[in-house]
Design an enzyme around this catalytic site. Structure first.
Site: not given
Ligand code: GLN
Length: 553
Positions: A400, A526, A528
């Site tokens: 990001c 993202h 993650e």
């Protein structure tokens, strides 16, 4: 009078309950930070491993509508779901443990409850009645709890009540729990997490704080069914008997919750304590099935006995509070296990990273991750870190804002766009290579208005990201207002930074890569948020693999 006789045999609620979903409430006493989220997630894991479809919900007693507007120093990471909810970081644990996506319904705050009740009041839905905490706020809370249960998807809904019993803020939640225990007497139980501290001077574990905490719950009309006792030492039988006697629970319902070296060990510790069995017995569910935790144990085994190790620099501005990057650090754990590798994280404060100390700070690293973020603080350190990774061929992963920094760095130092920047920080930059999305420009409210949740992304074959995913169509979660400025795309591609991932509907750039670099990937989304124990995220796995290769050379 025996309190049991006061309970109605069949309640109205039971009649309209669409299925016999069971509800488990997890409350916390004595102090905060005892790990309710991990206990809830571990219990859910055990129930899931026995074949019960289980979800977890977090009720947060603060007045923000969601944690989206909270500074990470206040509340750690803001976790984002597929459907775009900005949520408490515990939802990340739920997903990582259960490998099942959560949604808007899985995190509710007091702000959200009041907002909804007040909207109903404005619409006249309460028909002239005085709107009160009981019944209106508590009804809204109960409705939010049952939204998940009434879906028909889950056998069991675990609801974690944020905060500590006795807090003013959590009173309406405990009251809602009390009412549900009354209304669905066979379908609800309460697991209360407490602390049994060790007094070194006395050489003893002390049960008094637990007794007081349970007393406090009892004053609010709630008798816990099971006590999970956080402790640094073993709870022997005498101690368990003492707690059981003082707190009106059976001895087998006093569960020892010892400190663990990894959160992923907690399900096994809870299994050894038979927490799942006691829970199922109390809910009247079968205990015959044996939890299948084979893949979980294999994961733990790989975490504990890796054959190699790498060190990754995590460059961010909130590194003093590691919870700010919870999903990223957990993703490293998953990706490490997948690569049979220990991933050591070197936390690097972006504000303290300068040209002068760059070499000494970064030279030992096998990979560099530049973290997401907002605002200008620490941005120049992030850009320097990207430059180092790009020029020295160190595997690089930008997420990001980290991807946006990679674009800015490339524009400045490869394209010669000297003051290239993001309009988030320099509105009048001559080269706004990252700029605000058109639809964001008219937005005034900051809460819940970013580009949020899962979007489609088309990957180019022959890219590092394509080979990581082994697929050309992916869905990843977003949380940002700014984007790669497509006016400059040709310049970038000519100079060697390629848009290898794009949103097929809008053409927005989602992934950039430098093919001449061994592994240089920046993602606007993202990744993650989607890494779990069972499904380590492909980009993290590929990044760690690249770091291992770099380390070997
Ligand atoms: N601040 C940047 C934006 O809003 C990046 C956000 C992030 O890193 N999550 O676009």
């Amino acid at each position: 009078m025996n309190i049991v006789t006061l309970r109605p045999v069949v309640t109205l609620h039971k009649l309209y309950m669409s299925n016999s979903t069971k509800y488990i409430f997890v409350t916390g006493g004595v102090t905060s930070s005892l790990g309710k989220g991990i206990i809830a997630a571990s219990l859910a894991k055990l129930l899931q491993a026995r074949g019960y479809s289980t979800t977890i919900q977090k009720l947060d007693p603060y007045i923000n509508i969601d944690p989206g507007t909270l500074n990470p120093y206040e509340h750690g990471e803001c976790f984002v779901t597929d459907d775009g909810a900005e949520t408490d970081l515990d939802l990340g644990h739920y997903e990582r443990f259960l490998n099942v996506p959560t949604s808007q319904a899985n995190n509710v705050t007091t702000g959200r409850i009041y907002q909804s009740v007040i909207e109903k009041e404005r619409k006249g839905e309460f028909l002239g009645k005085t709107v009160q905490v009981i019944p209106h706020i508590t009804d809204e809370i109960k409705e939010r709890i049952q939204i998940l249960g009434n879906k028909g998807t889950y056998d069991i809904v675990i609801t974690e009540i944020g905060g500590t019993v006795g807090d003013i803020e959590s009173l309406p939640y405990v009251e809602a729990v009390r009412q549900m225990l009354w209304e669905f007497e066979n379908d609800c139980i309460v697991v209360h997490l407490t602390l049994v501290p060790y007094l070194a001077a006395a050489g003893e574990l002390k049960t008094k704080p637990t007794q007081h905490s349970v007393k406090q719950l009892l004053e609010l009309g709630v008798q816990p069914d099971i006590l999970c006792c956080r402790s640094e030492h073993e709870l022997d039988l005498t101690l368990r008997q003492k707690i059981a006697k003082f707190c009106n629970v059976s001895v087998n319902a006093v569960i020892e919750a010892r400190d663990a070296s990894s959160i992923y060990e907690v399900p096994l510790l809870m299994q050894a304590e038979e927490l799942d069995k006691v829970v199922l017995e109390k809910l009247g569910l079968s205990t015959k099935t044996i939890p299948n935790l084979d893949s979980w144990k294999q994961f733990l085994n790989r975490v504990e006995n890796p054959s190699k190790s790498v060190t990754i620099g995590l460059v961010g501005k909130y590194v003093e509070l590691k919870d700010s990057y919870k999903s990223i650090s957990e993703s490293f754990g998953h990706a490490g296990a997948a690569n049979d590798c220990r991933v050591n994280i070197k936390w690097i404060h972006s504000e303290k990273l300068t040209k002068a100390n760059l070499e000494s700070e970064l030279k030992e690293l096998d990979g560099i991750l530049v973290a997401p973020g907002f605002g200008s603080r620490g941005i120049s350190g992030k850009i320097e870190a990207v430059r180092y990774a790009r020029e020295k061929n160190v595997p690089f992963f930008g997420i990001c804002l980290g991807m946006q920094c990679a674009v800015i760095e490339f524009a400045r130092h490869k394209l010669g766009f000297e003051d290239a920047h993001t309009t988030e920080i320099a509105e009048d930059s001559k080269y706004p290579v990252i700029s605000m999305m058109e639809e964001q420009k008219s937005i005034a409210n900051l809460g819940g208005t970013m580009r949020l949740g899962a979007y489609k992304c088309q990957l180019k074959p022959d890219s590092n990201s394509y080979s990581a995913y082994n697929s050309d169509l992916i869905f990843e979660r977003h949380r940002h207002r700014f984007e790669f400025n497509n006016d400059y795309l040709q310049d970038f591609e000519k100079a060697g930074m390629i848009a290898t991932g794009k949103n097929p509907e809008t053409g927005l750039v989602e992934v950039v890569e430098i093919p001449s670099h061994p592994w240089f990937v920046g993602t606007q989304f993202h990744p993650e948020y989607k890494s779990t124990v069972e499904n380590p995220h492909p980009l993290f796995v590929a990044f760690i693999n690249a770091a291992i290769t770099y380390n070997n050379n």
